[in-house]
Write a protein that holds these residues in place. Structure first.
Motif, mmCIF file in Angstrom:
data_model
loop_
_atom_site.group_PDB
_atom_site.id
_atom_site.type_symbol
_atom_site.label_atom_id
_atom_site.label_comp_id
_atom_site.label_asym_id
_atom_site.label_seq_id
_atom_site.Cartn_x
_atom_site.Cartn_y
_atom_site.Cartn_z
ATOM 1 N N ILE A 87 10.393 -73.458 0.479
ATOM 2 C CA ILE A 87 11.441 -74.501 0.491
ATOM 3 C C ILE A 87 11.021 -75.658 -0.396
ATOM 4 N N GLN A 91 12.655 -77.014 -4.209
ATOM 5 C CA GLN A 91 13.162 -78.378 -4.405
ATOM 6 C C GLN A 91 12.626 -79.016 -5.686
ATOM 7 N N GLN A 92 11.641 -78.409 -6.314
ATOM 8 C CA GLN A 92 11.033 -79.002 -7.503
ATOM 9 C C GLN A 92 11.666 -78.435 -8.788
ATOM 10 N N ASN A 93 11.886 -79.299 -9.768
ATOM 11 C CA ASN A 93 12.413 -78.932 -11.093
ATOM 12 C C ASN A 93 11.259 -78.949 -12.076
ATOM 13 N N SER A 105 5.890 -85.974 -4.657
ATOM 14 C CA SER A 105 6.983 -85.049 -4.410
ATOM 15 C C SER A 105 7.576 -85.328 -3.039
ATOM 16 N N SER A 107 9.122 -84.152 -0.029
ATOM 17 C CA SER A 107 9.298 -82.875 0.637
ATOM 18 C C SER A 107 10.496 -82.907 1.579
ATOM 19 N N LYS A 108 11.365 -81.950 1.426
ATOM 20 C CA LYS A 108 12.485 -81.786 2.341
ATOM 21 C C LYS A 108 12.352 -80.465 3.097
#
Length: 452
Positions: A87, A91-93, A105, A107-108
């Motif tokens: 997950i 979420q990272q590009n 970063s 975090s979700k």
């Protein structure tokens, strides 16, 4: 232009290679569960997090008190972070990797999955906790009645809470499954149930609180005094299944009232015939409470449990409901003026020169009282040389308990002035016979006599 184009092309190539790198690993400044996982693949990060879990300190506490401390490795804690890592990676590009250099970063990812612990490890942990928390239960004490700030109540159960093993295992397991590393076992402690209150004790408690709430009022010497409820409560005790009154405390309270309102032992400010104010010490005039008798009556009435108002038992002279002490009917005797005045309702109705005690046999000063009237009596005592004397008198008004009084003295050739210094009495107040006859007829017992 060719050089510039070559430079830009090189930079783009490098940037593209870095983007390609972060396609499979986490961007800079990425953390999970407090561990930095930047530059790691999901598998590598999962391994590192599991290694961290093995090193985690697991603390078993009761409130803030440490009971047992162990590690994730000792408990064989397990947790697969793969799902959370996927997950977070999604979420990272990778194209925005430079932004991660300046901002961690965000975090979700979902909350960590529960720690998994084997039943064997959990049982071992429970045994370690039980070994550290063995306490001897305090026996359950029988309920008693105690005083509080506001009334009477049952005593609190002082039994010590003990650890209930049946509650410990699910409590630790539940908190481990919540991902906690500090596990509070306070909820596994329990106090035994309180002993039942016997009906007789419950009835006594109700009665005590009823007695403590009584309204008890004294009407005393023209004043109103209500006994404070806290004072009443302090007198009440419950011993040997019986409600009792602290008689010593009640007696002390009545003594305090007597000291406050009684007049028998008090020096008085007295306004003389010429308007002067003199301080006259206590004599035989005045009153006090009957301490022991009044304490006994008050104690008995208090146990009846109903509000009441009463006037106290007194002894002495001139107790009244108006709070009047000497009043406006009295005899005034001035030793320095060698003179007597008899006042009725504030007016002088009789006055005369007198002869008081010879120096060495002085007439005492004080506020006295005519406590008796007698006719045709013989006054006896000792002369200065030790010989006996016996003086017959027609009228006798004793004012104290030592033989001092007012009487006729036909043997005195004169009265007033300084005659007393050489021919004074043995302490009595010698009065001309004709005046003494009038005084005797008009005065009543209980009349105050102020000698100064």
């Amino acid at each position: 232009m060719i050089k510039l184009a070559s430079l830009l092309g090189g930079l783009c190539l490098i940037y593209g290679l870095i983007v390609t790198h972060y396609q499979t690993v986490f961007c800079p400044n990425t953390t999970l569960s407090g561990l930095t996982i930047a530059g790691k693949t999901i598998a590598q990060a999962n391994t590192s997090l599991q290694q961290q879990l093995a090193k985690k300190t697991i603390r078993i506490v009761k409130k803030q008190q440490l009971i047992v401390q162990t590690t994730g490795q000792a408990l064989h804690l397990k947790h697969d972070y793969t799902q959370q890592l996927k997950i977070l990676k999604a979420q990272q590009n990778p194209w925005a990797w430079p932004l991660h250099l300046f901002k961690p970063s965000a975090s979700k990812a979902a909350q960590p999955l529960p720690y998994q612990v084997s039943s064997t490890s959990l049982q071992s942990l429970n045994q370690a906790v039980l070994a550290k928390t063995k306490t001897k239960p305090v026996p359950i004490s029988a309920p008693t009645i105690v005083k509080t700030k506001t009334g009477f109540a049952f005593s609190k159960n002082k039994t010590q809470a003990v650890l209930v093993p049946e509650k410990l295992t699910p409590l630790i397991q539940r908190q481990l499954q919540q991902g906690r590393t500090t596990i509070n076992i306070q909820a596994a402690y329990q106090k035994p149930p309180a002993s039942p209150k016997p009906p007789a004790l419950t009835a006594a408690l109700t009665r005590l609180n009823q007695l403590a709430q009584q309204k008890i009022v004294y009407q005393i010497f023209g004043k109103t005094v209500q006994i404070p409820k806290t004072t009443i409560m302090s007198w009440l005790t419950y011993q040997s299944n019986t409600i009792e009154i602290d008689r010593a405390a009640v007696t002390a309270y009545i003594q305090k009232l007597s000291d406050q309102f009684g007049t028998i032992d008090k020096t008085r400010a007295f306004k003389t015939h010429d308007g002067q104010v003199v301080q006259v010490p206590a004599g035989t005039y005045g009153w006090s409470l009957q301490i022991a008798q009044e304490a006994a009556i008050l104690s008995q009435q208090l146990l009846n449990g109903t509000d009441f108002t009463r006037q106290p038992l007194t002894r002495g002279y001139n107790y009244n409901d108006q709070g009047i002490d000497i009043g406006d009917t009295y005899i005034e005797v001035s030793k320095s003026a060698q003179h007597l005045w008899y006042y009725q309702k504030g007016q002088v109705v009789l006055e005369t020169p007198i002869v008081t005690g010879k120096p060495g046999q002085d007439t005492p000063i004080g506020v006295f009282v005519i406590w008796n009237k007698d006719r045709h009596t013989v006054l006896k005592g000792l002369n200065e040389d030790g010989s006996d004397y016996a003086s017959p008198v027609e009228y006798w008004l004793p004012i104290d308990s030592t033989g001092i009084g007012i009487h006729d003295a036909p043997w005195q050739p004169q009265y007033g002035g300084t005659w007393y210094q050489t021919n004074g009495s043995h302490g009595c107040i010698n009065t001309p016979p004709n005046i003494m006859a009038q005084l005797y007829d008009q005065v009543t017992t209980g009349t105050p006599v102020i000698v100064y």
